[in-house]
Scaffold this active site. Sequence first.
Site, PDB file in Angstrom:
ATOM      1  CE  LYS A 157      -4.560  -1.412   1.352  1.00 49.13           C
ATOM      2  NZ  LYS A 157      -5.771  -1.157   2.129  1.00 49.13           N
ATOM      3  CE  LYS A 179      -5.658  -8.190  -2.595  1.00 47.63           C
ATOM      4  NZ  LYS A 179      -5.741  -7.616  -1.260  1.00 47.63           N
ATOM      5  CE  LYS A 237     -12.813  -2.501  -2.109  1.00 46.23           C
ATOM      6  NZ  LYS A 237     -13.815  -2.998  -1.215  1.00 46.23           N
TER       7      LYS A 237
HETATM    8  P1  TYM Z   1     -10.503  -6.084   3.017  1.00 45.79           P
HETATM    9  O1  TYM Z   1     -11.590  -5.099   3.289  1.00 45.79           O
HETATM   10  O2  TYM Z   1      -9.391  -5.678   2.109  1.00 45.79           O
HETATM   11  O3  TYM Z   1     -11.115  -7.420   2.468  1.00 45.79           O
HETATM   12  C1  TYM Z   1     -12.180  -8.087   3.112  1.00 45.79           C
HETATM   13  C2  TYM Z   1     -11.974  -9.586   3.035  1.00 45.79           C
HETATM   14  O4  TYM Z   1     -11.893 -10.018   1.673  1.00 45.79           O
HETATM   15  C3  TYM Z   1     -10.731 -10.826   1.494  1.00 45.79           C
HETATM   16  N1  TYM Z   1     -10.219 -10.629   0.114  1.00 45.79           N
HETATM   17  C4  TYM Z   1     -10.001 -11.608  -0.748  1.00 45.79           C
HETATM   18  N2  TYM Z   1     -10.165 -12.932  -0.651  1.00 45.79           N
HETATM   19  C5  TYM Z   1      -9.863 -13.685  -1.746  1.00 45.79           C
HETATM   20  N3  TYM Z   1      -9.412 -13.167  -2.909  1.00 45.79           N
HETATM   21  C6  TYM Z   1      -9.222 -11.846  -3.052  1.00 45.79           C
HETATM   22  N4  TYM Z   1      -8.783 -11.350  -4.208  1.00 45.79           N
HETATM   23  C7  TYM Z   1      -9.527 -10.998  -1.937  1.00 45.79           C
HETATM   24  N5  TYM Z   1      -9.473  -9.651  -1.739  1.00 45.79           N
HETATM   25  C8  TYM Z   1      -9.903  -9.449  -0.474  1.00 45.79           C
HETATM   26  C9  TYM Z   1      -9.750 -10.322   2.552  1.00 45.79           C
HETATM   27  O5  TYM Z   1      -8.783 -11.284   2.854  1.00 45.79           O
HETATM   28  C10 TYM Z   1     -10.669 -10.032   3.717  1.00 45.79           C
HETATM   29  O6  TYM Z   1     -10.914 -11.198   4.471  1.00 45.79           O
HETATM   30  N6  TYM Z   1      -7.869  -5.616   7.233  1.00 45.79           N
HETATM   31  C11 TYM Z   1      -9.042  -6.195   6.620  1.00 45.79           C
HETATM   32  C12 TYM Z   1     -10.342  -5.759   7.273  1.00 45.79           C
HETATM   33  C13 TYM Z   1     -10.362  -5.979   8.741  1.00 45.79           C
HETATM   34  C14 TYM Z   1     -10.504  -7.216   9.402  1.00 45.79           C
HETATM   35  C15 TYM Z   1     -10.501  -6.918  10.794  1.00 45.79           C
HETATM   36  C16 TYM Z   1     -10.645  -8.545   8.947  1.00 45.79           C
HETATM   37  C17 TYM Z   1     -10.280  -5.012   9.684  1.00 45.79           C
HETATM   38  N7  TYM Z   1     -10.373  -5.575  10.915  1.00 45.79           N
HETATM   39  C18 TYM Z   1     -10.649  -7.932  11.748  1.00 45.79           C
HETATM   40  C19 TYM Z   1     -10.766  -9.551   9.904  1.00 45.79           C
HETATM   41  C20 TYM Z   1     -10.765  -9.245  11.282  1.00 45.79           C
HETATM   42  C21 TYM Z   1      -9.102  -5.779   5.163  1.00 45.79           C
HETATM   43  O7  TYM Z   1      -8.580  -4.773   4.786  1.00 45.79           O
HETATM   44  O8  TYM Z   1      -9.898  -6.573   4.395  1.00 45.79           O
END
Ligand code: TYM
Length: 334
Positions: free
Chosen positions: A116, A198, A201
Amino acid sequence: METQQKKRILSMIQPTGTFTLGNYLGALKNFVHLQDDYDCVYALADLHAITVRQEPGDFRKNTMSAYALLLAMGIDLEKSIFFIQSQVPEHAQLAWVLNCYTQFGELSRMTQFKDKSQKHADNINAGLFTYPCLMAADILLYQADYVPIGADQKQHLELTRNIAERFNGLYSPTFTVPEPIIPKHGARIMSLQDPTKKMSKSDENVNGFITVLDDPDTILRKFKRAVTDSDAQVRFDPENKPGVSNLMGIYSCATGKTMEEIEAEFQGKGYGDFKPAVAEAVIAELKPIQERYQQIIGDKAYLEQCYKENAPKAQRIARKTLQKVMKKVGYLPL
Ligand code: TYM
Protein backbone atom coordinates in the site's frame (compact mmCIF):
# COMPACT_ATOMS: atom_id res chain seq x y z
CA MET A 1 -27.16 -20.99 27.43
CA GLU A 2 -26.65 -22.30 23.94
CA THR A 3 -24.86 -19.17 22.69
CA GLN A 4 -22.38 -19.36 25.57
CA GLN A 5 -21.15 -22.71 24.32
CA LYS A 6 -20.73 -21.59 20.75
CA LYS A 7 -17.30 -20.47 19.64
CA ARG A 8 -17.00 -16.84 18.64
CA ILE A 9 -16.32 -15.64 15.08
CA LEU A 10 -15.20 -12.10 14.29
CA SER A 11 -14.53 -10.59 10.90
CA MET A 12 -14.68 -7.24 9.15
CA ILE A 13 -14.46 -5.68 5.73
CA GLN A 14 -13.55 -2.17 4.62
CA PRO A 15 -16.51 -0.27 3.14
CA THR A 16 -14.54 1.41 0.37
CA GLY A 17 -16.68 0.99 -2.71
CA THR A 18 -18.48 -2.09 -3.86
CA PHE A 19 -17.07 -5.54 -3.08
CA THR A 20 -15.26 -7.78 -5.53
CA LEU A 21 -15.88 -11.42 -6.27
CA GLY A 22 -12.60 -11.95 -4.36
CA ASN A 23 -14.05 -10.39 -1.19
CA TYR A 24 -17.16 -12.48 -1.62
CA LEU A 25 -15.58 -15.87 -2.26
CA GLY A 26 -12.62 -15.30 0.04
CA ALA A 27 -14.51 -14.06 3.07
CA LEU A 28 -18.12 -12.86 2.81
CA LYS A 29 -19.60 -16.15 1.69
CA ASN A 30 -18.09 -17.75 4.78
CA PHE A 31 -19.54 -15.01 7.00
CA VAL A 32 -23.01 -16.19 6.03
CA HIS A 33 -22.37 -19.95 6.33
CA LEU A 34 -20.79 -19.70 9.76
CA GLN A 35 -23.81 -18.02 11.36
CA ASP A 36 -25.62 -21.24 12.25
CA ASP A 37 -22.79 -22.87 14.14
CA TYR A 38 -21.01 -19.93 15.73
CA ASP A 39 -21.65 -16.81 17.71
CA CYS A 40 -20.78 -14.33 14.94
CA VAL A 41 -19.76 -10.69 15.18
CA TYR A 42 -19.23 -8.81 11.90
CA ALA A 43 -18.45 -5.20 11.15
CA LEU A 44 -17.58 -2.65 8.52
CA ALA A 45 -13.99 -1.55 9.15
CA ASP A 46 -14.53 2.13 8.43
CA LEU A 47 -11.73 3.26 10.77
CA HIS A 48 -9.32 1.24 8.63
CA ALA A 49 -10.72 2.79 5.47
CA ILE A 50 -9.26 6.26 6.09
CA THR A 51 -5.69 4.99 5.88
CA VAL A 52 -6.40 5.77 2.23
CA ARG A 53 -7.98 9.17 1.56
CA GLN A 54 -11.79 9.03 1.26
CA GLU A 55 -14.10 11.66 -0.20
CA PRO A 56 -16.62 12.22 2.66
CA GLY A 57 -19.79 12.01 0.58
CA ASP A 58 -18.70 8.85 -1.22
CA PHE A 59 -17.46 7.36 2.04
CA ARG A 60 -20.86 7.79 3.72
CA LYS A 61 -22.62 6.35 0.68
CA ASN A 62 -20.25 3.41 0.40
CA THR A 63 -20.63 2.59 4.08
CA MET A 64 -24.43 2.53 3.82
CA SER A 65 -24.26 0.51 0.61
CA ALA A 66 -21.82 -1.98 2.17
CA TYR A 67 -24.12 -2.42 5.14
CA ALA A 68 -27.05 -3.15 2.81
CA LEU A 69 -24.94 -5.49 0.68
CA LEU A 70 -23.88 -7.66 3.59
CA LEU A 71 -27.48 -7.93 4.74
CA ALA A 72 -28.44 -8.84 1.17
CA MET A 73 -25.78 -11.57 1.19
CA GLY A 74 -27.50 -13.13 4.16
CA ILE A 75 -26.08 -11.71 7.37
CA ASP A 76 -28.97 -12.36 9.70
CA LEU A 77 -29.37 -9.91 12.57
CA GLU A 78 -31.38 -12.48 14.51
CA LYS A 79 -28.28 -14.64 14.64
CA SER A 80 -25.30 -12.29 14.37
CA ILE A 81 -24.16 -8.86 15.45
CA PHE A 82 -23.30 -6.60 12.52
CA PHE A 83 -22.08 -3.11 13.35
CA ILE A 84 -19.98 -0.21 12.11
CA GLN A 85 -16.52 -0.01 13.67
CA SER A 86 -16.40 3.78 14.18
CA GLN A 87 -19.57 3.55 16.28
CA VAL A 88 -17.81 1.46 18.93
CA PRO A 89 -14.97 3.66 20.28
CA GLU A 90 -13.37 0.77 22.19
CA HIS A 91 -11.68 -0.27 18.92
CA ALA A 92 -9.61 2.90 18.75
CA GLN A 93 -8.93 2.75 22.50
CA LEU A 94 -7.62 -0.80 22.52
CA ALA A 95 -5.69 -0.13 19.30
CA TRP A 96 -3.71 2.56 21.13
CA VAL A 97 -2.81 0.18 23.95
CA LEU A 98 -1.81 -2.56 21.49
CA ASN A 99 0.35 -0.07 19.57
CA CYS A 100 2.53 0.03 22.65
CA TYR A 101 2.87 -3.77 22.70
CA THR A 102 3.82 -4.08 19.03
CA GLN A 103 7.30 -3.53 17.69
CA PHE A 104 8.25 -1.23 14.84
CA GLY A 105 10.11 -4.15 13.24
CA GLU A 106 7.00 -6.33 13.28
CA LEU A 107 4.90 -3.69 11.55
CA SER A 108 7.68 -3.03 9.02
CA ARG A 109 7.46 -6.64 7.86
CA MET A 110 3.77 -6.45 6.92
CA THR A 111 3.52 -7.02 3.18
CA GLN A 112 0.24 -5.11 2.93
CA PHE A 113 1.97 -2.04 4.35
CA LYS A 114 4.75 -2.38 1.80
CA ASP A 115 2.27 -2.83 -1.08
CA LYS A 116 0.00 0.00 0.00
CA SER A 117 2.83 2.44 0.63
CA GLN A 118 4.04 1.79 -2.90
CA LYS A 119 0.55 2.32 -4.29
CA HIS A 120 -0.08 5.49 -2.27
CA ALA A 121 3.44 6.90 -2.18
CA ASP A 122 2.08 10.42 -1.58
CA ASN A 123 0.22 9.41 1.61
CA ILE A 124 2.23 6.93 3.68
CA ASN A 125 0.51 7.96 6.90
CA ALA A 126 1.13 6.56 10.39
CA GLY A 127 -2.31 4.90 10.34
CA LEU A 128 -1.30 2.80 7.35
CA PHE A 129 1.69 1.61 9.34
CA THR A 130 -0.12 0.84 12.62
CA TYR A 131 -3.23 -0.54 10.89
CA PRO A 132 -2.50 -4.16 12.01
CA CYS A 133 -2.74 -3.03 15.67
CA LEU A 134 -6.26 -1.75 15.02
CA MET A 135 -7.11 -5.03 13.31
CA ALA A 136 -5.71 -6.91 16.32
CA ALA A 137 -7.89 -4.77 18.59
CA ASP A 138 -10.95 -5.57 16.45
CA ILE A 139 -10.39 -9.27 16.92
CA LEU A 140 -9.16 -9.39 20.51
CA LEU A 141 -11.92 -7.14 21.90
CA TYR A 142 -14.45 -9.87 21.06
CA GLN A 143 -12.34 -12.78 22.33
CA ALA A 144 -12.77 -14.33 18.89
CA ASP A 145 -11.87 -18.00 18.46
CA TYR A 146 -11.92 -17.86 14.66
CA VAL A 147 -11.51 -15.19 12.01
CA PRO A 148 -12.75 -15.90 8.46
CA ILE A 149 -10.43 -14.10 6.03
CA GLY A 150 -8.82 -14.37 2.62
CA ALA A 151 -5.16 -15.36 2.36
CA ASP A 152 -3.96 -11.74 2.13
CA GLN A 153 -4.96 -11.11 5.77
CA LYS A 154 -3.15 -14.15 7.17
CA GLN A 155 -0.04 -12.21 8.11
CA HIS A 156 -2.13 -9.69 10.07
CA LEU A 157 -3.82 -12.54 11.90
CA GLU A 158 -0.45 -14.05 12.82
CA LEU A 159 0.63 -10.69 14.22
CA THR A 160 -2.63 -10.53 16.20
CA ARG A 161 -1.83 -13.91 17.70
CA ASN A 162 1.67 -12.74 18.63
CA ILE A 163 0.34 -9.58 20.27
CA ALA A 164 -2.27 -11.58 22.20
CA GLU A 165 0.29 -14.11 23.42
CA ARG A 166 2.70 -11.35 24.39
CA PHE A 167 0.08 -9.50 26.41
CA ASN A 168 -1.19 -12.71 28.03
CA GLY A 169 2.37 -13.63 28.92
CA LEU A 170 3.24 -10.22 30.39
CA TYR A 171 0.13 -10.04 32.56
CA SER A 172 -2.18 -13.07 32.74
CA PRO A 173 -4.57 -14.70 30.25
CA THR A 174 -6.61 -11.78 28.89
CA PHE A 175 -7.19 -12.46 25.21
CA THR A 176 -8.35 -15.55 23.34
CA VAL A 177 -5.67 -16.36 20.75
CA PRO A 178 -7.61 -16.53 17.46
CA GLU A 179 -7.23 -18.84 14.49
CA PRO A 180 -7.93 -17.98 10.86
CA ILE A 181 -10.56 -19.68 8.72
CA ILE A 182 -9.28 -19.54 5.17
CA PRO A 183 -11.26 -21.29 2.42
CA LYS A 184 -9.54 -24.06 0.44
CA HIS A 185 -10.51 -22.49 -2.87
CA GLY A 186 -11.34 -18.81 -3.08
CA ALA A 187 -8.79 -17.68 -0.49
CA ARG A 188 -6.93 -15.80 -3.18
CA ILE A 189 -8.99 -14.93 -6.22
CA MET A 190 -6.69 -13.45 -8.82
CA SER A 191 -7.16 -10.66 -11.36
CA LEU A 192 -8.86 -11.87 -14.56
CA GLN A 193 -6.36 -9.81 -16.56
CA ASP A 194 -3.20 -10.70 -14.65
CA PRO A 195 -3.55 -13.95 -12.72
CA THR A 196 -0.33 -13.30 -10.82
CA LYS A 197 -2.02 -10.35 -9.05
CA LYS A 198 -4.79 -10.49 -6.42
CA MET A 199 -8.25 -9.44 -7.65
CA SER A 200 -8.73 -5.96 -6.25
CA LYS A 201 -11.22 -3.14 -6.75
CA SER A 202 -8.32 -0.69 -6.94
CA ASP A 203 -7.09 -2.36 -10.16
CA GLU A 204 -6.88 0.27 -12.91
CA ASN A 205 -8.09 -2.30 -15.41
CA VAL A 206 -11.81 -2.79 -14.68
CA ASN A 207 -11.72 -6.04 -16.65
CA GLY A 208 -9.46 -7.48 -13.97
CA PHE A 209 -12.18 -7.65 -11.34
CA ILE A 210 -15.84 -8.57 -11.01
CA THR A 211 -17.89 -6.66 -8.47
CA VAL A 212 -20.80 -8.32 -6.72
CA LEU A 213 -23.11 -5.70 -8.28
CA ASP A 214 -21.92 -6.17 -11.89
CA ASP A 215 -24.82 -6.96 -14.23
CA PRO A 216 -24.92 -10.31 -16.09
CA ASP A 217 -23.69 -8.88 -19.41
CA THR A 218 -20.69 -7.28 -17.76
CA ILE A 219 -19.86 -10.47 -15.89
CA LEU A 220 -20.06 -12.54 -19.07
CA ARG A 221 -17.93 -10.05 -21.00
CA LYS A 222 -15.25 -9.90 -18.28
CA PHE A 223 -15.00 -13.69 -18.06
CA LYS A 224 -14.84 -14.04 -21.84
CA ARG A 225 -11.90 -11.62 -21.84
CA ALA A 226 -10.13 -13.37 -18.96
CA VAL A 227 -6.48 -14.14 -19.64
CA THR A 228 -5.86 -17.89 -19.95
CA ASP A 229 -3.22 -19.72 -22.04
CA SER A 230 -2.79 -21.35 -25.41
CA ASP A 231 -3.01 -24.88 -24.10
CA ALA A 232 -6.84 -24.99 -24.34
CA GLN A 233 -7.21 -27.61 -21.60
CA VAL A 234 -9.25 -27.12 -18.45
CA ARG A 235 -6.72 -28.48 -15.97
CA PHE A 236 -5.87 -27.32 -12.43
CA ASP A 237 -2.22 -26.30 -12.37
CA PRO A 238 -1.79 -22.95 -10.59
CA GLU A 239 1.91 -22.77 -11.40
CA ASN A 240 1.78 -23.32 -15.15
CA LYS A 241 -1.84 -22.40 -15.85
CA PRO A 242 -2.61 -19.58 -13.38
CA GLY A 243 -5.44 -18.02 -15.40
CA VAL A 244 -7.37 -21.24 -15.96
CA SER A 245 -6.71 -22.42 -12.39
CA ASN A 246 -8.09 -19.13 -11.07
CA LEU A 247 -11.25 -19.57 -13.15
CA MET A 248 -11.52 -23.13 -11.90
CA GLY A 249 -11.25 -21.89 -8.33
CA ILE A 250 -14.08 -19.44 -8.95
CA TYR A 251 -16.20 -22.12 -10.63
CA SER A 252 -15.52 -24.52 -7.77
CA CYS A 253 -16.60 -21.93 -5.17
CA ALA A 254 -19.76 -21.10 -7.10
CA THR A 255 -20.83 -24.69 -7.84
CA GLY A 256 -19.28 -26.70 -5.01
CA LYS A 257 -17.61 -28.99 -7.58
CA THR A 258 -14.10 -30.34 -6.99
CA MET A 259 -11.24 -29.70 -9.41
CA GLU A 260 -11.46 -33.32 -10.63
CA GLU A 261 -15.16 -32.93 -11.36
CA ILE A 262 -14.52 -29.70 -13.24
CA GLU A 263 -11.73 -31.27 -15.30
CA ALA A 264 -14.03 -34.17 -16.17
CA GLU A 265 -16.90 -31.83 -17.07
CA PHE A 266 -14.79 -29.91 -19.58
CA GLN A 267 -12.67 -32.71 -20.92
CA GLY A 268 -12.38 -32.37 -24.67
CA LYS A 269 -13.96 -28.91 -24.53
CA GLY A 270 -12.11 -25.63 -24.92
CA TYR A 271 -12.16 -22.32 -23.12
CA GLY A 272 -15.01 -21.23 -25.41
CA ASP A 273 -17.27 -23.53 -23.37
CA PHE A 274 -15.54 -23.14 -20.04
CA LYS A 275 -15.48 -19.34 -19.69
CA PRO A 276 -19.23 -18.78 -20.24
CA ALA A 277 -19.96 -21.64 -17.83
CA VAL A 278 -17.93 -19.88 -15.12
CA ALA A 279 -19.75 -16.63 -15.90
CA GLU A 280 -23.17 -18.30 -15.69
CA ALA A 281 -22.33 -19.89 -12.33
CA VAL A 282 -21.23 -16.53 -10.93
CA ILE A 283 -24.28 -14.74 -12.36
CA ALA A 284 -26.58 -17.33 -10.75
CA GLU A 285 -24.81 -16.96 -7.40
CA LEU A 286 -24.95 -13.17 -7.40
CA LYS A 287 -28.47 -12.72 -8.80
CA PRO A 288 -30.43 -13.23 -5.55
CA ILE A 289 -27.95 -11.01 -3.67
CA GLN A 290 -28.37 -8.23 -6.22
CA GLU A 291 -32.16 -8.52 -6.03
CA ARG A 292 -32.22 -8.34 -2.25
CA TYR A 293 -29.76 -5.44 -2.32
CA GLN A 294 -32.05 -3.45 -4.62
CA GLN A 295 -34.93 -4.08 -2.22
CA ILE A 296 -33.16 -2.77 0.88
CA ILE A 297 -30.76 -0.08 -0.31
CA GLY A 298 -33.61 2.41 -0.69
CA ASP A 299 -34.81 1.84 2.86
CA LYS A 300 -32.40 4.13 4.72
CA ALA A 301 -34.56 4.18 7.85
CA TYR A 302 -34.39 0.39 8.14
CA LEU A 303 -30.63 0.30 7.57
CA GLU A 304 -30.07 3.06 10.10
CA GLN A 305 -32.18 1.26 12.65
CA CYS A 306 -30.16 -1.93 12.13
CA TYR A 307 -26.73 -0.42 12.62
CA LYS A 308 -27.87 1.76 15.50
CA GLU A 309 -29.23 -1.29 17.32
CA ASN A 310 -26.13 -3.33 16.66
CA ALA A 311 -23.45 -0.88 17.87
CA PRO A 312 -24.45 -1.13 21.56
CA LYS A 313 -24.65 -4.93 21.30
CA ALA A 314 -21.05 -5.00 20.10
CA GLN A 315 -20.00 -2.38 22.61
CA ARG A 316 -21.20 -4.45 25.56
CA ILE A 317 -18.75 -7.19 24.62
CA ALA A 318 -15.92 -4.84 23.66
CA ARG A 319 -16.18 -2.77 26.84
CA LYS A 320 -15.75 -5.82 29.04
CA THR A 321 -12.45 -6.74 27.38
CA LEU A 322 -11.18 -3.17 27.33
CA GLN A 323 -11.87 -2.73 31.04
CA LYS A 324 -9.94 -5.91 31.79
CA VAL A 325 -7.00 -4.67 29.72
CA MET A 326 -6.95 -1.20 31.31
CA LYS A 327 -6.94 -2.72 34.76
CA LYS A 328 -4.10 -5.10 33.96
CA VAL A 329 -1.98 -2.34 32.44
CA GLY A 330 -2.42 -0.28 35.60
CA TYR A 331 -4.82 2.51 34.68
CA LEU A 332 -6.92 3.91 37.53
CA PRO A 333 -10.58 3.01 37.10
CA LEU A 334 -13.05 5.83 36.52
P1 TYM B 1 -10.50 -6.08 3.02
O1 TYM B 1 -11.59 -5.10 3.29
O2 TYM B 1 -9.39 -5.68 2.11
O3 TYM B 1 -11.11 -7.42 2.47
C1 TYM B 1 -12.18 -8.09 3.11
C2 TYM B 1 -11.97 -9.59 3.03
O4 TYM B 1 -11.89 -10.02 1.67
C3 TYM B 1 -10.73 -10.83 1.49
N1 TYM B 1 -10.22 -10.63 0.11
C4 TYM B 1 -10.00 -11.61 -0.75
N2 TYM B 1 -10.17 -12.93 -0.65
C5 TYM B 1 -9.86 -13.69 -1.75
N3 TYM B 1 -9.41 -13.17 -2.91
C6 TYM B 1 -9.22 -11.85 -3.05
N4 TYM B 1 -8.78 -11.35 -4.21
C7 TYM B 1 -9.53 -11.00 -1.94
N5 TYM B 1 -9.47 -9.65 -1.74
C8 TYM B 1 -9.90 -9.45 -0.47
C9 TYM B 1 -9.75 -10.32 2.55
O5 TYM B 1 -8.78 -11.28 2.85
C10 TYM B 1 -10.67 -10.03 3.72
O6 TYM B 1 -10.91 -11.20 4.47
N6 TYM B 1 -7.87 -5.62 7.23
C11 TYM B 1 -9.04 -6.19 6.62
C12 TYM B 1 -10.34 -5.76 7.27
C13 TYM B 1 -10.36 -5.98 8.74
C14 TYM B 1 -10.50 -7.22 9.40
C15 TYM B 1 -10.50 -6.92 10.79
C16 TYM B 1 -10.64 -8.55 8.95
C17 TYM B 1 -10.28 -5.01 9.68
N7 TYM B 1 -10.37 -5.57 10.92
C18 TYM B 1 -10.65 -7.93 11.75
C19 TYM B 1 -10.77 -9.55 9.90
C20 TYM B 1 -10.76 -9.24 11.28
C21 TYM B 1 -9.10 -5.78 5.16
O7 TYM B 1 -8.58 -4.77 4.79
O8 TYM B 1 -9.90 -6.57 4.40
